[in-house]
Write an enzyme that holds these catalytic residues in place. Structure first.
Site, mmCIF file in Angstrom:
data_model
loop_
_atom_site.group_PDB
_atom_site.id
_atom_site.type_symbol
_atom_site.label_atom_id
_atom_site.label_comp_id
_atom_site.label_asym_id
_atom_site.label_seq_id
_atom_site.Cartn_x
_atom_site.Cartn_y
_atom_site.Cartn_z
ATOM 1 N N HIS A 70 -2.972 -32.212 -13.333
ATOM 2 C CA HIS A 70 -4.133 -32.164 -12.435
ATOM 3 C C HIS A 70 -4.209 -33.397 -11.548
ATOM 4 C CE1 HIS A 70 -6.875 -34.933 -14.726
ATOM 5 N NE2 HIS A 70 -6.226 -34.476 -15.780
ATOM 6 N N ASP A 188 -4.767 -40.854 -15.846
ATOM 7 C CA ASP A 188 -5.101 -39.483 -16.225
ATOM 8 C C ASP A 188 -5.543 -38.760 -14.958
ATOM 9 O OD1 ASP A 188 -6.195 -37.136 -17.239
ATOM 10 O OD2 ASP A 188 -7.929 -38.132 -18.140
ATOM 11 N N GLU A 222 -9.667 -29.982 -13.289
ATOM 12 C CA GLU A 222 -9.470 -30.145 -14.735
ATOM 13 C C GLU A 222 -10.563 -30.987 -15.356
ATOM 14 O OE1 GLU A 222 -8.126 -31.797 -18.550
ATOM 15 O OE2 GLU A 222 -8.682 -32.887 -16.722
ATOM 16 N N GLU A 223 -11.012 -32.024 -14.670
ATOM 17 C CA GLU A 223 -11.983 -32.942 -15.260
ATOM 18 C C GLU A 223 -13.342 -32.289 -15.509
ATOM 19 O OE1 GLU A 223 -11.326 -35.541 -16.620
ATOM 20 O OE2 GLU A 223 -9.588 -36.487 -15.680
ATOM 21 N N ASP A 243 -0.526 -34.162 -19.638
ATOM 22 C CA ASP A 243 -1.756 -34.953 -19.527
ATOM 23 C C ASP A 243 -1.616 -36.204 -20.385
ATOM 24 O OD1 ASP A 243 -4.454 -35.606 -18.835
ATOM 25 O OD2 ASP A 243 -4.902 -33.466 -18.698
ATOM 26 N N HIS A 323 -9.914 -42.699 -19.844
ATOM 27 C CA HIS A 323 -11.141 -42.578 -19.047
ATOM 28 C C HIS A 323 -11.825 -43.926 -18.827
ATOM 29 C CE1 HIS A 323 -11.981 -37.959 -19.313
ATOM 30 N NE2 HIS A 323 -10.734 -38.256 -18.980
#
Length: 390
Positions: A70, A188, A222-223, A243, A323
């Site tokens: 992504h 990410d 995706e998030e 990922d 994150h």
């Protein structure tokens, strides 16, 4: 076959990181990826919203394989214009306000103007609030954006062009070290996407013949949990998500090699596809480890939830502090690229997967018989084991 080009991988990662792409604001990174696909002479299609479906043709159309990463990232939106000339803010995706504090950001207004600013806690100065800067709750409700413009109140913000819903991109602040470590926000999943491009470049330059069509998919939501919906074709039988894998106490992931996920919060991944990936690592001397993730889901989940009948698996590169201010190592990204390349070049092991439905002919099997030693345990009539003495 052409080797993985680590310089290209790093350069591609830098370009991806330098292009803001919070979920909902991904047009420019879609254009960047499409231009690179054109340079590599790889055909592609894009959906209405900008997800990308690239294709490297194989000897057969089915059972097609797909790799998905992504290009959207975490971010924020303006929730309101405040009387102190600052912006109320809410998160896009799921990430802690702890990592938002102090972040440099770009705010994109509806007038196509971009302004820079900083996300700060409401009580940001120890000279004013003393110990309260350490005792205030860590939450998005206690954050605001200080924009680098002269704005004393809500009226000033409105006159400049700010409004509710403006998109906020968090600047990645990437660092690439000579020892191979890479530190940045948004690794990410831009690290995974860079590995996908490095694999595609290697395949293209070697002109290897793939056994079946290989789709390289880039999702844009995706998030927020919607990534793979609406992007697969009916020719795809297997979907491998690329990922991040969290490096933390209680996890078996690493910043080196590849991590094969056995399951996540949604449940176990497809047994046969996962075992296939493990065999590919073993046969190609790719360093790997296995892990199980607790608070994690990927594009594979949204594919299944949208009704796709595909085998799913998850391959990850190791990330510390996911994150947040993330860190990985080029060895892990390189290893992921090698696995992608080796997997799409490997022979099909389940020919029946080309059919949507069928009978038991060619259907897969999973081991069921216990080890012979286990069958003897506790059985009065168990045969004498070799070497046993009565």
């Amino acid at each position: 076959m052409s080797q993985i080009d680590d310089r290209y991988l790093s350069d591609m990662l830098k370009q991806l990181l330098e292009t803001p792409s919070p979920t909902g604001y991904t047009d420019e990174i879609t254009r960047l990826c499409c231009r690179e696909l054109e340079r590599l002479n790889i055909g592609y299609e894009i959906t209405r919203r900008g997800a990308i479906r690239a294709l490297i043709r194989g000897g057969e159309r089915q059972p097609g394989r797909a790799i998905i990463g992504h290009i959207d990232t975490l971010g924020a939106q303006v929730k309101g214009l405040k009387s102190n000339g600052r912006l109320e803010v809410r998160m896009i995706g799921h990430w802690s306000a702890r990592f938002a504090e102090g972040a440099r950001v770009k705010i994109f207004t509806i007038h196509n103007d971009a302004y820079r600013g900083t996300i700060l806690p409401l009580k940001a100065s120890g000279h004013t609030f003393g110990d309260e800067i350490d005792t205030q709750e860590v939450s998005w409700e206690n954050l605001e954006i200080r924009v680098d413009v002269r704005a004393e109140d809500e009226k000033d913000l409105k006159a400049i062009g700010f409004d509710i819903g403006d998109m906020v991109a968090v600047e990645p602040q990437p660092e690439f070290f000579d020892n191979g470590f890479i530190v940045s926000r948004h690794l990410d999943d831009k690290g995974g996407v860079a590995a996908m491009f490095a694999a595609m470049k290697s395949i293209r330059e070697s002109d290897v013949a793939l056994p079946v069509d290989a789709y390289f998919l880039l999702s844009i939501t995706e998030e927020i949990g919607q990534g793979a919906s609406g992007i697969l074709t009916k020719d795809v039988a297997s979907l491998v998500a690329i990922d991040n894998g969290t490096v933390a106490p209680g996890q078996n992931s690493s910043e080196y090699g590849v991590t094969i996920a056995m399951g996540d919060q949604v449940g176990p991944f497809d047994y046969h596809l996962t075992q296939k990936l493990i065999r590919v690592c073993e046969e190609n001397d790719i360093e790997f480890q296995r892990d199980l993730f607790r608070y994690y889901r990927s594009d594979s989940a949204s594919a299944i939830e949208s009704g796709e009948d595909v085998r799913t698996a998850l391959v990850t590169f190791g990330i510390d502090s996911s994150h947040g201010y993330e860190r990985t190592h080029i060895h892990s990204l390189h290893s992921v690229a090698r696995l992608i390349r080796a997997y799409v070049c490997s022979e099909i092991e389940i020919p029946r997967d080309k059919d949507d439905l069928g009978d038991l002919s060619g259907f897969t099997e999973q081991p069921m018989n216990p080890h012979e030693d286990e069958k003897w345990e506790g059985q009065d009539d168990a045969p004498e084991r070799p070497g046993d003495k009565s």
